[in-house]
Design an enzyme around this catalytic site. Structure first.
Site, PDB file in Angstrom:
ATOM      1  N   ASP A 105       0.946  -1.138   0.059  1.00  0.00           N
ATOM      2  CA  ASP A 105      -0.004   0.105   0.155  1.00  0.00           C
ATOM      3  C   ASP A 105       0.834   1.186  -0.052  1.00  0.00           C
ATOM      4  O   ASP A 105       0.622   2.055  -0.634  1.00  0.00           O
ATOM      5  CB  ASP A 105      -0.789  -0.128   1.291  1.00  0.00           C
ATOM      6  CG  ASP A 105      -1.748  -1.111   1.501  1.00  0.00           C
ATOM      7  OD1 ASP A 105      -3.033  -0.744   0.950  1.00  0.00           O
ATOM      8  OD2 ASP A 105      -1.546  -2.079   1.820  1.00  0.00           O
ATOM      9  N   ASP A 171      -6.173  -1.903  -4.095  1.00  0.00           N
ATOM     10  CA  ASP A 171      -7.672  -1.847  -3.507  1.00  0.00           C
ATOM     11  C   ASP A 171      -7.722  -3.490  -3.324  1.00  0.00           C
ATOM     12  O   ASP A 171      -7.097  -4.630  -3.906  1.00  0.00           O
ATOM     13  CB  ASP A 171      -8.335  -1.741  -4.977  1.00  0.00           C
ATOM     14  CG  ASP A 171     -10.016  -1.873  -4.619  1.00  0.00           C
ATOM     15  OD1 ASP A 171     -10.301  -1.384  -3.566  1.00  0.00           O
ATOM     16  OD2 ASP A 171     -10.771  -2.424  -5.449  1.00  0.00           O
ATOM     17  N   THR A 173      -6.707  -5.004  -0.102  1.00  0.00           N
ATOM     18  CA  THR A 173      -5.653  -5.181   0.866  1.00  0.00           C
ATOM     19  C   THR A 173      -5.968  -6.379   1.693  1.00  0.00           C
ATOM     20  O   THR A 173      -4.970  -7.236   1.873  1.00  0.00           O
ATOM     21  CB  THR A 173      -5.551  -3.856   1.742  1.00  0.00           C
ATOM     22  OG1 THR A 173      -5.236  -2.736   1.100  1.00  0.00           O
ATOM     23  CG2 THR A 173      -4.220  -4.274   2.687  1.00  0.00           C
ATOM     24  N   ASP A 294     -12.152   4.054  -3.723  1.00  0.00           N
ATOM     25  CA  ASP A 294     -12.746   2.507  -3.872  1.00  0.00           C
ATOM     26  C   ASP A 294     -13.654   2.613  -5.063  1.00  0.00           C
ATOM     27  O   ASP A 294     -13.510   1.551  -5.875  1.00  0.00           O
ATOM     28  CB  ASP A 294     -13.146   1.942  -2.751  1.00  0.00           C
ATOM     29  CG  ASP A 294     -12.205   1.741  -1.555  1.00  0.00           C
ATOM     30  OD1 ASP A 294     -11.124   1.351  -1.671  1.00  0.00           O
ATOM     31  OD2 ASP A 294     -12.738   1.922  -0.446  1.00  0.00           O
TER      32      ASP A 294
END
Length: 353
Positions: A105, A171, A173, A294
């Site tokens: 990330d 996206d 995770t 998202d």
């Protein structure tokens, strides 16, 4: 004749005028020089056409968004394949689930953010992860536009202050930590005056990239066959139970519920994607609060292809202001979106639980 009998000599008058001119020159020379420099700097270098000051070219922004998603994806893939996730909890969702944060990330976010910021410093960029200025990375863009974008997209300038870029550097995770690689994407979205107009969804582990621009073009298409009476509904893995009961009461027991990870993956399920690990669905439903990074890219892609993504009550989602969408979402393409919303009235109540 001067007052009080004082005579002004020609020499005195000349000295007085010269002093006045000197004062005026001192006051205005800096201003004029500044304006001249501004004029010179405003001219495009080398005869190339560049956007006017205070504006951005959406075609260029699409090109660098695709590059950013790919570069971020390289970091995501490298960390996962090296098994150096360094996963840790960063908090809880509203539903009480632990949110994970990994090196993938953070490294993807750094690469994507600084690439976009270097290319378009005047544009506001919102990202899922915090940007650490102490860990700044110098990333340059050579302003190359890929041929497929050149062929389909015309230059289009918009005011820089009207643009907001939303980044999702990784996206899915949770699925990433579980090594469910097919669900993982990196995404970039460009909104103009709150409306999503550019969407990029990249799958790092298969190197597949979908992009689209509203009123421009795309490299992806909608699927041609849908079943509106008994749709296949794709939902978050944790929401399958909530949606299944209402959906089957509405559409019948033959309705298929597809649990999946990642908002980007779920939008791709509605499209014609040549991916062996990509499931197909007719409708995407999310019944709780969700962050805008998202969903913004997927919303833009669907809009560009004639589809819809709204709240569960049919309201358009604005990509300005807060970073969250409270009303859940329902997404479809080549279907009667309004009819779908009317068939699923109980889901809106579910979104507030």
């Amino acid at each position: 004749m001067a007052p009080m009998g004082i005579r002004l000599s020609p020499l005195g008058m000349a000295v007085f005028c010269l002093l006045g001119l000197g004062v005026l020159y001192h006051l205005y020379s800096g201003f004029l020089a500044g304006r001249f420099a501004f004029f010179m700097l405003s001219e495009p270098a080398g005869g190339g056409a560049e956007p006017a000051r205070g504006s951005v070219d959406l075609r260029e922004l699409l090109a660098v968004s695709v590059l950013a998603a790919v570069r971020g994806g390289e970091e995501v893939k490298r960390v996962r394949e090296g098994n150096v996730l360094n996963a840790k909890a960063k908090g809880k969702t509203r539903e009480g689930a632990e949110e994970q944060l990994t090196s993938g990330d953070l490294l993807s976010n750094r690469r994507m953010f600084y690439l976009l910021k270097a290319a378009f410093p005047a544009v506001q960029i919102n990202s899922e992860e915090r940007v650490d200025t102490a860990d700044q990375e110098t990333v340059s863009w050579d302003r190359t536009i890929p041929e497929d974008i050149k062929e389909k997209i015309q230059p289009k300038e918009v005011p820089a202050e009207s643009v907001t870029v939303w980044i999702d550097p990784l996206d899915a995770t949770q699925e990433y930590t579980e090594d469910l690689r097919q669900y993982v994407t990196t995404m970039v979205c460009v909104a103009v005056n709150g409306k999503p107009v550019i969407g990029v969804i990249h799958k790092p582990f298969s190197a597949y990239t979908a992009w689209a621009m509203v009123d421009g073009g795309s490299n992806v298409k909608a699927r041609s066959s849908y079943n509106e009476k008994t749709p296949r509904i794709i939902v978050s893995r944790s929401h399958a139970g909530k949606v299944e009961q209402v959906a089957r009461q509405t559409f019948g027991n033959k309705t298929v519920i597809i649990p999946a990870g990642g908002a980007g993956y779920k939008v791709l399920a509605l499209l014609d994607v040549a991916e062996k690990n990509q499931e197909e669905a007719d409708v995407y439903i999310h019944v709780t609060y969700i962050k805008k990074w998202d969903i913004c890219a997927g919303n833009a892609v669907l809009r560009a292809l004639g589809g819809h993504m709204t709240t569960l009550t049919g309201e358009e989602i604005s990509y300005t202001g807060s970073d969250g969408n409270e009303g859940g979402l329902i997404a479809s393409i080549n279907m009667n979106h309004k009819a779908l919303i009317e068939k699923l009235p109980d889901l809106e109540k579910t979104s507030h639980k």
